[in-house]
Design a protein around this motif. Structure first.
Motif, PDB file in Angstrom:
ATOM      1  N   ASN A  48       0.837  -1.214   0.000  1.00 15.53           N
ATOM      2  CA  ASN A  48       0.000   0.000   0.000  1.00 15.53           C
ATOM      3  C   ASN A  48       0.864   1.253   0.000  1.00 15.53           C
ATOM      4  O   ASN A  48       0.553   2.244  -0.689  1.00 15.53           O
ATOM      5  CB  ASN A  48      -0.928   0.011   1.227  1.00 15.53           C
ATOM      6  N   ASN A  49       1.964   1.201   0.751  1.00 19.46           N
ATOM      7  CA  ASN A  49       2.879   2.348   0.774  1.00 19.46           C
ATOM      8  C   ASN A  49       3.531   2.559  -0.598  1.00 19.46           C
ATOM      9  O   ASN A  49       3.745   3.710  -1.023  1.00 19.46           O
ATOM     10  CB  ASN A  49       3.967   2.144   1.831  1.00 19.46           C
ATOM     11  N   THR A  76       3.099   5.918  -2.844  1.00 17.79           N
ATOM     12  CA  THR A  76       4.282   6.652  -3.306  1.00 17.79           C
ATOM     13  C   THR A  76       4.226   6.884  -4.808  1.00 17.79           C
ATOM     14  O   THR A  76       4.539   7.978  -5.304  1.00 17.79           O
ATOM     15  CB  THR A  76       5.570   5.887  -2.935  1.00 17.79           C
ATOM     16  N   HIS A  77       3.810   5.857  -5.542  1.00 16.37           N
ATOM     17  CA  HIS A  77       3.677   5.998  -6.996  1.00 16.37           C
ATOM     18  C   HIS A  77       2.604   7.042  -7.346  1.00 16.37           C
ATOM     19  O   HIS A  77       2.755   7.798  -8.316  1.00 16.37           O
ATOM     20  CB  HIS A  77       3.328   4.655  -7.629  1.00 16.37           C
ATOM     21  N   TYR A 125      12.036  10.349  -3.497  1.00 16.95           N
ATOM     22  CA  TYR A 125      11.133   9.250  -3.822  1.00 16.95           C
ATOM     23  C   TYR A 125      11.877   8.044  -4.393  1.00 16.95           C
ATOM     24  O   TYR A 125      11.455   6.896  -4.221  1.00 16.95           O
ATOM     25  CB  TYR A 125      10.057   9.725  -4.807  1.00 16.95           C
ATOM     26  N   GLN A 126      12.980   8.292  -5.087  1.00 16.95           N
ATOM     27  CA  GLN A 126      13.808   7.190  -5.578  1.00 16.95           C
ATOM     28  C   GLN A 126      14.303   6.333  -4.411  1.00 16.95           C
ATOM     29  O   GLN A 126      14.217   5.110  -4.447  1.00 16.95           O
ATOM     30  CB  GLN A 126      15.003   7.728  -6.368  1.00 16.95           C
ATOM     31  N   LEU A 169      11.280   0.586  -0.026  1.00 17.93           N
ATOM     32  CA  LEU A 169      10.000  -0.120   0.044  1.00 17.93           C
ATOM     33  C   LEU A 169      10.029  -1.425  -0.756  1.00 17.93           C
ATOM     34  O   LEU A 169       9.535  -2.458  -0.299  1.00 17.93           O
ATOM     35  CB  LEU A 169       8.876   0.789  -0.469  1.00 17.93           C
ATOM     36  N   TYR A 170      10.627  -1.358  -1.951  1.00 16.29           N
ATOM     37  CA  TYR A 170      10.701  -2.570  -2.780  1.00 16.29           C
ATOM     38  C   TYR A 170      11.608  -3.625  -2.133  1.00 16.29           C
ATOM     39  O   TYR A 170      11.329  -4.827  -2.181  1.00 16.29           O
ATOM     40  CB  TYR A 170      11.198  -2.233  -4.176  1.00 16.29           C
ATOM     41  N   THR A 171      12.688  -3.176  -1.524  1.00 16.62           N
ATOM     42  CA  THR A 171      13.585  -4.115  -0.824  1.00 16.62           C
ATOM     43  C   THR A 171      12.846  -4.803   0.316  1.00 16.62           C
ATOM     44  O   THR A 171      12.951  -6.018   0.520  1.00 16.62           O
ATOM     45  CB  THR A 171      14.823  -3.369  -0.277  1.00 16.62           C
ATOM     46  N   THR A 172      12.066  -4.002   1.062  1.00 16.53           N
ATOM     47  CA  THR A 172      11.269  -4.560   2.159  1.00 16.53           C
ATOM     48  C   THR A 172      10.217  -5.528   1.634  1.00 16.53           C
ATOM     49  O   THR A 172       9.995  -6.606   2.215  1.00 16.53           O
ATOM     50  CB  THR A 172      10.582  -3.432   2.947  1.00 16.53           C
TER      51      THR A 172
END
Length: 292
Positions: free
Chosen positions: A38-39, A43-44, A57-58, A64-67
């Motif tokens: 959801n986060n 962000t997107h 944001y990068q 977030l993607y790593t998590t």
């Protein structure tokens, strides 16, 4: 491994407790994953509104993607562990069944119950879901056993036997023993109406798959469309020559096959569904079995 009835019950209960714990952990992990996803979506959305990807944001998306990947891997491990416990319960129950049979307590099934048991066994066969780069093991889906493989006591096989008229047919059978000195199996016809026991050379016995292939992750472990196979004819315990007409699309789907039948103009009966574990590579033999 042998279990007394009490030991088997205890082992099953312990695994059921572990499964309950794992299901709760999986649910917690899934909830955490949803929060991360959801986060990512939010962000997107903000990036879309601003029309550019700022350094902030990068970095945020990278984190977030790593998590999300880490969370998904943890959830996967928990699911695999739960499946492992389920398969262990299956093996314990099968071991007890074999022990009981060896003690002289032969199971008796009515025809309808036997067919239901065979269908249930096919549906609950362990599913192989490979990890990236992982090779599909033998006896998964269409992948045959190694030439040196010996089926274990209690395993289901296709067995080439002769009937009272000396005609050869492939039947569904259960392995009792294997004698390495003679290179022969002793198998029981699974059909309660026959209750025949056969001593057969290794070349007359084809082990059935021990795992289902997942079409979504391992399509190469399935027979291609048009393959000539042996398939268990629905509501029977005999294998017949057939052609694969349609492959399973999901892990729970069956093959759609066309059985040979000379009473039809094209030589094949209308398509029928057969579970993965009852579709195997064909073996050439004299006096081919055909549907009549």
């Amino acid at each position: 491994m042998s279990f007394s009835a009490e030991q088997a019950a205890y082992q099953v209960q312990e695994r059921l407790k572990a499964i309950t714990r794992l299901v709760h952990e999986i649910e917690k992990e899934r909830t955490r994953n949803e929060h991360t996803l959801n986060n990512i979506t939010k962000t997107h959305d903000k990036i879309t509104q601003e029309g550019k990807v700022s350094p902030y944001y990068q970095q945020k998306l990278k984190g977030l993607y790593t998590t999300a990947v880490s969370d998904a891997e943890q959830e996967e491990e928990l699911i695999r562990e739960a499946l492992k416990k389920i398969y262990e319960i299956r093996n314990i129950c099968n071991e007890r069944r074999i022990q009981s049979r060896c003690a002289g307590n032969k199971e008796t099934f009515r025809r309808g119950d036997l067919m239901n048991m065979l269908q249930s066994s096919a549906q609950t066969l362990p599913l192989w879901v490979s990890k990236p780069g992982e090779k599909v093991p033998p006896l998964c889906g269409a992948v045959p056993a190694d030439s040196t493989y010996i089926a274990k006591t209690g395993d289901m096989v296709a067995a080439l036997v002769k009937d009272a008229k000396e005609e050869e047919n492939w039947i569904l059978a259960e392995v009792l023993t294997f004698n390495p000195a003679t290179n022969k199996y002793e198998v029981d016809d699974i059909d309660e109406e026959q209750k025949d026991r056969h001593t057969l050379s290794k070349r007359r016995v084809v082990p059935l798959p021990l795992m289902r292939a997942n079409p979504e992750t391992d399509p190469s472990a399935l027979f291609p469309k048009g393959s000539v196979v042996m398939a268990l004819y629905p509501q029977t315990t005999c294998f017949y020559k057939a052609v694969v007409n349609k492959l399973p699309q999901t892990a729970t789907d069956d093959y759609e096959v066309l059985f040979e039948d000379q009473t039809y103009a094209d030589g094949y009966a209308p398509p029928l569904n057969v579970a993965q574990c009852y579709v195997i590579a064909i073996k050439n033999k004299k006096g081919k079995s055909q549907l009549t």
